[in-house]
Design an enzyme around this catalytic site. Structure first.
Site, PDB file in Angstrom:
ATOM      1  N   ILE A 181       0.833  -1.200   0.000  1.00 49.02           N
ATOM      2  CA  ILE A 181       0.000   0.000   0.000  1.00 49.02           C
ATOM      3  C   ILE A 181       0.867   1.249   0.000  1.00 49.02           C
ATOM      4  O   ILE A 181       0.570   2.234  -0.682  1.00 49.02           O
ATOM      5  CB  ILE A 181      -0.965   0.001   1.204  1.00 49.02           C
ATOM      6  CG1 ILE A 181      -1.807  -1.278   1.211  1.00 49.02           C
ATOM      7  CG2 ILE A 181      -1.891   1.212   1.146  1.00 49.02           C
ATOM      8  CD1 ILE A 181      -2.686  -1.443   2.443  1.00 49.02           C
ATOM      9  N   ASN A 216       9.764  -6.675   4.930  1.00 47.20           N
ATOM     10  CA  ASN A 216       8.706  -7.288   4.111  1.00 47.20           C
ATOM     11  C   ASN A 216       8.565  -6.553   2.784  1.00 47.20           C
ATOM     12  O   ASN A 216       7.474  -6.419   2.243  1.00 47.20           O
ATOM     13  CB  ASN A 216       7.376  -7.273   4.869  1.00 47.20           C
ATOM     14  CG  ASN A 216       6.359  -8.224   4.275  1.00 47.20           C
ATOM     15  OD1 ASN A 216       6.713  -9.283   3.760  1.00 47.20           O
ATOM     16  ND2 ASN A 216       5.095  -7.845   4.303  1.00 47.20           N
ATOM     17  N   LYS A 219       1.853  -7.452   9.896  1.00 45.99           N
ATOM     18  CA  LYS A 219       0.430  -7.551   9.533  1.00 45.99           C
ATOM     19  C   LYS A 219      -0.120  -8.959   9.371  1.00 45.99           C
ATOM     20  O   LYS A 219      -1.247  -9.117   8.907  1.00 45.99           O
ATOM     21  CB  LYS A 219       0.197  -6.776   8.231  1.00 45.99           C
ATOM     22  CG  LYS A 219       0.976  -7.319   7.043  1.00 45.99           C
ATOM     23  CD  LYS A 219       0.637  -6.577   5.759  1.00 45.99           C
ATOM     24  CE  LYS A 219       1.314  -7.214   4.559  1.00 45.99           C
ATOM     25  NZ  LYS A 219       0.936  -6.572   3.298  1.00 45.99           N
ATOM     26  N   SER A 224      -7.561  -0.630   9.881  1.00 42.16           N
ATOM     27  CA  SER A 224      -8.098  -1.837   9.250  1.00 42.16           C
ATOM     28  C   SER A 224      -9.528  -2.092   9.693  1.00 42.16           C
ATOM     29  O   SER A 224      -9.918  -1.761  10.819  1.00 42.16           O
ATOM     30  CB  SER A 224      -7.217  -3.030   9.644  1.00 42.16           C
ATOM     31  OG  SER A 224      -7.841  -4.255   9.331  1.00 42.16           O
ATOM     32  N   TYR A 236      -2.741  -8.703  16.254  1.00 41.37           N
ATOM     33  CA  TYR A 236      -2.641  -7.749  15.140  1.00 41.37           C
ATOM     34  C   TYR A 236      -3.819  -6.776  15.175  1.00 41.37           C
ATOM     35  O   TYR A 236      -3.647  -5.553  15.132  1.00 41.37           O
ATOM     36  CB  TYR A 236      -2.614  -8.472  13.792  1.00 41.37           C
ATOM     37  CG  TYR A 236      -2.925  -7.552  12.634  1.00 41.37           C
ATOM     38  CD1 TYR A 236      -1.982  -6.622  12.207  1.00 41.37           C
ATOM     39  CD2 TYR A 236      -4.174  -7.577  12.005  1.00 41.37           C
ATOM     40  CE1 TYR A 236      -2.276  -5.746  11.177  1.00 41.37           C
ATOM     41  CE2 TYR A 236      -4.470  -6.705  10.970  1.00 41.37           C
ATOM     42  CZ  TYR A 236      -3.517  -5.791  10.563  1.00 41.37           C
ATOM     43  OH  TYR A 236      -3.811  -4.913   9.558  1.00 41.37           O
ATOM     44  N   LYS A 270      -4.168  -2.371  16.078  1.00 38.11           N
ATOM     45  CA  LYS A 270      -4.862  -1.310  15.338  1.00 38.11           C
ATOM     46  C   LYS A 270      -5.813  -0.548  16.263  1.00 38.11           C
ATOM     47  O   LYS A 270      -5.919   0.685  16.203  1.00 38.11           O
ATOM     48  CB  LYS A 270      -5.618  -1.892  14.141  1.00 38.11           C
ATOM     49  CG  LYS A 270      -4.722  -2.477  13.056  1.00 38.11           C
ATOM     50  CD  LYS A 270      -3.801  -1.441  12.448  1.00 38.11           C
ATOM     51  CE  LYS A 270      -2.978  -1.991  11.302  1.00 38.11           C
ATOM     52  NZ  LYS A 270      -1.985  -1.023  10.790  1.00 38.11           N
TER      53      LYS A 270
END
Length: 340
Positions: free
Chosen positions: A13, A36, A86, A126, A151, A155
């Protein structure tokens, strides 16, 4: 020309957002630790835009390195924060890594922004914060459920940190809650390139089509949906990237109505896993080798966004179709694999 810091800017992204920022006339500087992502992505961004972003390879967990970065770049006017771990499964197995990497680094960044008068902060959130929704489509007012994974919890915690800080400082922030980004840039210069086995549906589809994976597994066909497979809101990556530029301009022009704002970024339409497979086959003329297997623990049945707020407040709307996204994903996969 305003300079924007993009953390994780070589990721999927992040890289598409850097492209849109540069197309909109912003200067960009990327922080990435390459955990990553590949440095080769920088070439793709440069080929698309004709401009090479600044790149600083550093780990945001290193507090001193973060401070030194801001000593070097004193002209940053906004931050778009993507850098985070993520993988849901990995977060369950190694929660401390996720809390350190996703929450600790946010604190370090915000401390520097606060100390240095950098007021504009876009956060990569998210739809996982909603969990299994009580009703569909999901609005921003839907309750934030207890997280199903560390995870997801990072957020939620990160949004709470931002809200608390915005209450007592000059920082203005927008949290963009993404649904399921798919596809690649229309140039096939950049796209989604997961390391190892893909965690997401579309890279698994394209790798299966390319012969990298023998077979695609569909996790369950007995959900209460029209065809029995899970339903998600799949948004083209270029639409998603454009939303960040719109949100940033909203902060820079002080058009935000609250110091901390939240927007759903999706299409407002749900597509099932089997529908995505059929759309890929129609878009490419290829047949996919897939099989139905048992449900996967923790999968939500149906999730799709109500995008009314983003459409009316931001003036942003997803414009590209799922077939556009799947075609671009396949063009990217072919380019990566050297397939004619």
């Amino acid at each position: 020309m305003k300079k924007i810091l993009v953390t994780g800017g070589l990721g999927y992204i992040g890289s598409h957002t850097v492209v849109e920022l540069q197309k909109a006339g912003f200067k960009t500087v990327i922080i990435d630790d390459l955990s990553n992502a590949s440095v080769d992505v920088l070439d793709g961004i440069t080929n698309i835009t004709g401009e090479r972003p600044d790149l600083e390879i550093l780990d945001l967990k290193e507090k001193e390195a973060v401070s030194e970065f801001f000593n070097k770049y004193t002209d940053i006017t906004g931050v778009i924060h993507f850098a985070a771990s993520k993988a849901v499964g990995e977060s369950v197995e190694n929660p401390l890594l996720y809390y350190e990497n996703n929450v600790g680094t946010l604190v370090y960044l915000l401390k520097e922004c606060s100390d240095r008068g950098i007021k504009n902060f876009i956060f990569s959130s998210s739809c996982t914060v909603y969990g299994q929704p009580d009703s569909l489509p999901i609005t921003e007012d839907a309750p934030v459920k207890p997280a199903l994974s560390p995870y997801g919890n990072t957020k939620q915690i990160s949004e709470e940190i931002l809200a608390d800080l915005c209450n007592v400082s000059d920082i203005r922030s927008i949290s963009l809650r993404y649904f399921n980004p798919i596809g690649a840039h229309e140039s096939a210069e950049i796209g989604e390139l997961p390391l190892g086995v893909p965690q997401n549906l579309v890279p698994f589809i394209t790798q299966t089509a390319a012969g990298v994976r023998e077979q695609l597994s569909v996790f369950g066909d007995d959900y209460p949906t029209p065809d029995g497979s899970c339903v998600r809101d799949y948004i083209h990556i270029e639409d998603l990237a454009e939303a960040h530029v719109v949100a940033l301009k909203r902060l820079l022009s002080e058009e935000n109505k609250e110091r901390f704002e939240i927007f759903n970024i999706g299409t407002g339409k749900g597509s099932s896993v089997l529908e995505v497979i059929r759309s890929f086959e129609e878009a490419t003329g290829l047949k996919l080798n897939y099989k139905i297997v048992d449900r996967r623990p923790g999968d939500v049945t149906k999730v799709y966004a109500d995008t009314t707020k983003a459409n009316s407040e931001l003036g942003w709307k997803a414009s590209r179709s799922i077939k556009d996204a799947l075609s671009s994903a396949w063009e990217w996969e072919k380019q990566v694999r050297g397939i004619d």
